[in-house]
Design a protein around this motif. Structure first.
Motif, PDB file in Angstrom:
ATOM      1  N   ILE A  23       0.841  -1.208   0.000  1.00  0.00           N
ATOM      2  CA  ILE A  23       0.000   0.000   0.000  1.00  0.00           C
ATOM      3  C   ILE A  23       0.875   1.257   0.000  1.00  0.00           C
ATOM      4  O   ILE A  23       0.615   2.210  -0.742  1.00  0.00           O
ATOM      5  CB  ILE A  23      -0.937  -0.017   1.216  1.00  0.00           C
ATOM      6  N   ALA A  24       1.925   1.258   0.821  1.00  0.00           N
ATOM      7  CA  ALA A  24       2.822   2.418   0.882  1.00  0.00           C
ATOM      8  C   ALA A  24       3.435   2.684  -0.488  1.00  0.00           C
ATOM      9  O   ALA A  24       3.497   3.840  -0.947  1.00  0.00           O
ATOM     10  CB  ALA A  24       3.907   2.191   1.923  1.00  0.00           C
ATOM     11  N   ASP A  25       3.879   1.643  -1.155  1.00  0.00           N
ATOM     12  CA  ASP A  25       4.485   1.801  -2.474  1.00  0.00           C
ATOM     13  C   ASP A  25       3.462   2.285  -3.502  1.00  0.00           C
ATOM     14  O   ASP A  25       3.764   3.138  -4.358  1.00  0.00           O
ATOM     15  CB  ASP A  25       5.105   0.482  -2.933  1.00  0.00           C
ATOM     16  N   GLN A  26       2.269   1.757  -3.423  1.00  0.00           N
ATOM     17  CA  GLN A  26       1.229   2.120  -4.389  1.00  0.00           C
ATOM     18  C   GLN A  26       0.900   3.611  -4.327  1.00  0.00           C
ATOM     19  O   GLN A  26       0.675   4.253  -5.362  1.00  0.00           O
ATOM     20  CB  GLN A  26      -0.035   1.295  -4.133  1.00  0.00           C
ATOM     21  N   TYR A  27       0.899   4.162  -3.097  1.00  0.00           N
ATOM     22  CA  TYR A  27       0.503   5.562  -2.928  1.00  0.00           C
ATOM     23  C   TYR A  27       1.693   6.491  -2.685  1.00  0.00           C
ATOM     24  O   TYR A  27       1.509   7.671  -2.391  1.00  0.00           O
ATOM     25  CB  TYR A  27      -0.510   5.678  -1.785  1.00  0.00           C
ATOM     26  N   GLY A  28       2.908   5.963  -2.793  1.00  0.00           N
ATOM     27  CA  GLY A  28       4.089   6.795  -2.658  1.00  0.00           C
ATOM     28  C   GLY A  28       4.319   7.327  -1.258  1.00  0.00           C
ATOM     29  O   GLY A  28       4.767   8.468  -1.086  1.00  0.00           O
ATOM     30  N   LEU A  29       4.051   6.510  -0.244  1.00  0.00           N
ATOM     31  CA  LEU A  29       4.178   6.937   1.145  1.00  0.00           C
ATOM     32  C   LEU A  29       5.405   6.310   1.798  1.00  0.00           C
ATOM     33  O   LEU A  29       5.782   5.179   1.497  1.00  0.00           O
ATOM     34  CB  LEU A  29       2.933   6.527   1.950  1.00  0.00           C
ATOM     35  N   LYS A  30       6.032   7.052   2.710  1.00  0.00           N
ATOM     36  CA  LYS A  30       7.095   6.492   3.530  1.00  0.00           C
ATOM     37  C   LYS A  30       6.476   5.570   4.581  1.00  0.00           C
ATOM     38  O   LYS A  30       5.388   5.851   5.100  1.00  0.00           O
ATOM     39  CB  LYS A  30       7.900   7.597   4.218  1.00  0.00           C
ATOM     40  N   LEU A  31       7.180   4.471   4.901  1.00  0.00           N
ATOM     41  CA  LEU A  31       6.679   3.512   5.893  1.00  0.00           C
ATOM     42  C   LEU A  31       7.602   3.489   7.105  1.00  0.00           C
ATOM     43  O   LEU A  31       8.793   3.211   6.987  1.00  0.00           O
ATOM     44  CB  LEU A  31       6.582   2.115   5.278  1.00  0.00           C
TER      45      LEU A  31
END
Length: 359
Positions: free
Chosen positions: A151-159
């Motif tokens: 999900i983080a990768d899909q929406y370009g978010l840092k995890l």
């Protein structure tokens, strides 16, 4: 019976801990002494990352991560509502907005399905910029990082992994503290790996994050302490706590085995009476707490009290229900699983030296 028996642990490690502390008293380097660097090397090796950077406490660890990621006003940071306050506090402290997420009813961790729903909601509203996710390894069990990372990768978010309770946990042989872009832990005495005061650490494979955090934890210093190149904070692990942690880390693998034996004993005795914790296939929990779900929590806790067994509630109020976050506009029923858990969970004694009789 103690809920967390630190005295039993100390008696088991007394000679080694005392010798470590005496060595610090002898050399006199109480701040950032040699034991701190030794601990950082051993923590990085244990977790399986390139860098471990210690600091003053677990909340500071999260704050330093927020600073390193450049979290700021207008950013949305997604985090579970069913967890300790610090996870969302550090987001608000940077001027950003914590966006809360419901829990998985079996693992108690952040629910990936609701996470994606909340991200899509923020995008649709268009008022905040989705920036990062903070997942918490609640009660010792790592969150569902394979799905959260997708999900983080899909929406370009840092995890960010908040492994304060999860140190020692695993997913398919990969240890807590090594998931996502960056991770934190706490060495508060009650944590699976705790010191005799406050302490924390940050884990990452990213060289740039590591160098930035090393500067930020010492007032944003550059080449020396009189050349401060950014605004930072004062957050160093003191050497005596590092000395204590070195001996506790050496004993930790066996303590982790003992915790899992105790958890299995609890499960075999209690699975017919309560909803017991679920550890998915491929996962290992470090059992920061052993947490049950009961229809009448107060009555069950009274029964244990009558037997001389202490119990605790983590967490009786969800984050979105707390006074300081009322301005965010959440309503009762927005996070039904988390709200139900907050009314029904309670935890039994758990530590690495627990002798469980029939419960």
């Amino acid at each position: 019976m103690q809920f967390i028996d630190l005295a039993a642990q100390y008696q088991h490690l007394k000679d080694k801990i005392d010798a470590r502390i005496q060595a610090v008293l002898d050399h006199g380097h109480y701040i950032m002494g040699p034991e701190v660097a030794e601990l950082e090397d051993k923590l990085a090796e244990y977790v399986g990352v390139k860098h471990a950077i210690t600091c003053a406490n677990g909340t500071d660890a999260l704050t330093l991560v927020m600073m390193a990621l450049g979290i700021k006003q207008g950013d949305a940071v997604f985090c579970p509502t069913f967890t300790f306050f610090a996870t969302a506090e550090v987001v608000a402290y940077e001027g950003a907005t914590p966006v809360f997420v419901d829990s998985n009813e079996d693992t108690f961790n952040i629910c990936p399905v609701d996470l994606e729903k909340q991200i899509q909601k923020v995008i649709a509203e268009g008022k905040l910029k989705p920036t990062a996710i903070i997942a918490v390894d609640l009660f010792g069990l790592p969150a569902n990082y394979p799905e959260i990372k997708r999900i983080a990768d899909q929406y370009g978010l840092k995890l960010v992994e908040d492994a304060a309770q999860g140190f020692g946990g695993e997913i398919n042989g990969k240890r807590a503290g090594s998931f996502g872009d960056i991770a934190t832990t706490s060495f508060f005495p009650a944590k699976p790996l705790g010191c005799y005061g406050d302490g924390g650490a940050i884990f990452t494979d990213n060289d740039d994050y590591a160098e930035l955090i090393k500067s930020l934890r010492v007032h944003g210093k550059g080449k020396d302490k009189y050349d401060n190149i950014r605004i930072g904070m004062n957050s160093r692990l003191d050497t005596i706590q590092a000395a204590v942690l070195l001996e506790k880390l050496a004993a930790f693998p066996q303590e982790l085995i003992n915790r899992n034996i105790a958890a299995e004993k609890y499960h075999s005795e209690l699975k017919s009476q309560y909803k017991t914790p679920v550890v998915p296939e491929g996962y290992v929990s470090s059992w920061a707490q052993y947490t049950l779900v009961a229809e009448d929590r107060a009555a069950e806790m009274e029964k244990y009290k009558a037997q001389g067994v202490p119990t605790m509630v983590y967490y009786g109020t969800c984050m979105h229900q707390q006074t300081v976050f009322k301005a965010l506009g959440y309503q009762e029923g927005d996070f039904p699983v988390a709200e139900s858990l907050s009314k029904s969970v309670f935890s039994l004694p758990m530590h690495g030296y627990l002798n469980i009789k029939k419960v």
